[in-house]
Design an enzyme around this catalytic site. Sequence first.
Site, PDB file in Angstrom:
ATOM      1  N   SER A 125     -64.454 -13.011  -2.960  1.00 49.37           N
ATOM      2  CA  SER A 125     -65.488 -13.661  -3.751  1.00 49.37           C
ATOM      3  C   SER A 125     -65.120 -13.552  -5.225  1.00 49.37           C
ATOM      4  O   SER A 125     -64.841 -12.457  -5.719  1.00 49.37           O
ATOM      5  CB  SER A 125     -66.857 -13.003  -3.514  1.00 49.37           C
ATOM      6  OG  SER A 125     -67.844 -13.625  -4.310  1.00 49.37           O
ATOM      7  N   ASN A 127     -67.147 -14.058  -7.643  1.00 49.48           N
ATOM      8  CA  ASN A 127     -68.275 -13.319  -8.223  1.00 49.48           C
ATOM      9  C   ASN A 127     -69.014 -12.682  -7.069  1.00 49.48           C
ATOM     10  O   ASN A 127     -69.696 -13.356  -6.307  1.00 49.48           O
ATOM     11  CB  ASN A 127     -69.192 -14.248  -9.012  1.00 49.48           C
ATOM     12  CG  ASN A 127     -70.295 -13.488  -9.737  1.00 49.48           C
ATOM     13  OD1 ASN A 127     -70.778 -12.464  -9.264  1.00 49.48           O
ATOM     14  ND2 ASN A 127     -70.712 -13.988 -10.887  1.00 49.48           N
ATOM     15  N   HIS A 157     -72.700 -16.022 -21.531  1.00 50.15           N
ATOM     16  CA  HIS A 157     -71.872 -14.821 -21.477  1.00 50.15           C
ATOM     17  C   HIS A 157     -71.662 -14.245 -22.870  1.00 50.15           C
ATOM     18  O   HIS A 157     -72.033 -14.854 -23.870  1.00 50.15           O
ATOM     19  CB  HIS A 157     -70.515 -15.130 -20.821  1.00 50.15           C
ATOM     20  CG  HIS A 157     -70.589 -15.307 -19.334  1.00 50.15           C
ATOM     21  ND1 HIS A 157     -70.916 -16.508 -18.758  1.00 50.15           N
ATOM     22  CD2 HIS A 157     -70.395 -14.433 -18.322  1.00 50.15           C
ATOM     23  CE1 HIS A 157     -70.918 -16.369 -17.438  1.00 50.15           C
ATOM     24  NE2 HIS A 157     -70.608 -15.128 -17.140  1.00 50.15           N
ATOM     25  N   LYS A 161     -65.943 -14.006 -24.198  1.00 55.07           N
ATOM     26  CA  LYS A 161     -65.498 -14.658 -22.964  1.00 55.07           C
ATOM     27  C   LYS A 161     -64.944 -16.050 -23.269  1.00 55.07           C
ATOM     28  O   LYS A 161     -65.605 -16.870 -23.898  1.00 55.07           O
ATOM     29  CB  LYS A 161     -66.631 -14.763 -21.945  1.00 55.07           C
ATOM     30  CG  LYS A 161     -66.179 -15.378 -20.613  1.00 55.07           C
ATOM     31  CD  LYS A 161     -67.284 -15.354 -19.585  1.00 55.07           C
ATOM     32  CE  LYS A 161     -66.843 -16.002 -18.281  1.00 55.07           C
ATOM     33  NZ  LYS A 161     -65.726 -15.302 -17.642  1.00 55.07           N
ATOM     34  N   GLY A 166     -66.074 -19.119 -14.184  1.00 56.00           N
ATOM     35  CA  GLY A 166     -65.592 -19.515 -12.867  1.00 56.00           C
ATOM     36  C   GLY A 166     -66.727 -19.713 -11.880  1.00 56.00           C
ATOM     37  O   GLY A 166     -66.681 -20.606 -11.027  1.00 56.00           O
TER      38      GLY A 166
END
Length: 258
Positions: A125, A127, A157, A161, A166
């Site tokens: 995964s 996330n 975020h 970043k 994603g």
Amino acid sequence: MKVGLFGFGRTGRLVAEEIINDPDCTLTWVVRKSDKNNHEYASDFLGFPKNRQGYFFSMEETKDPEFFCNNPVDVIIDFSSTQGLYEYAHAADCGIHIVSAISHFEQPEIDFLKKLSEKTAVLYSANITLGINFLLVASQILQQIVPNADIEVIEEHFRQKKGVSGSALKIAEKLNLDPVQHINSIRVGGIVGKHEVVFGLPNQTIRIAHDVISRCAFGAGALFAARAIKDQKTGFFTMEELMRAAFIEKIAVNRILV
């Protein structure tokens, strides 16, 4: 459950804490690129000197084909780097399960994990938090209910970043949205990570949101994943699949009760 951890960076350290604090788990060892403080214990660095766990090994030591059979664990949890998976290929030969939580794999890495899944159970995964995977499945279900709704994805975020999240890209893909037109990015200090899917209807707005307060959420998700596949011998799994299966199971139980 005995756990081997790959990666001891900013997120890896918090994941290690989650494992150490879980009464049903033991952090057997931690593999790092560096050999600094090698063969010491992660628990000492994390403030648990009376509960020694997480013996440090360097990445170089895992090149020994016998390493994983000589240092057995039930599952490897990987929070290292995009190339880290090539360092634990021999673990599959020993039947050790693999939970990979690397954010940005290219197709060759995913194919490699699928190859390993022919020998052991593998879960991947990008996330691995429970919340983002619930959001993903719930958004797909809601889109089926209101297919004509306007849909926007908002991802927030920390300032440093780079690039689009994603997870936001995956949400857009699963909802068949053009990421350029429908993903809205915000970068400000103080935010770990937040994703929100907004459904706009003529007389109402529906928002499904997930906010990461601490990176410890990744550790909790990884342990959930490890437990979910513990009885599997082989196969390739995703958190989205686990969440969707939970939805279906709950609906089936409710039908029986009704």
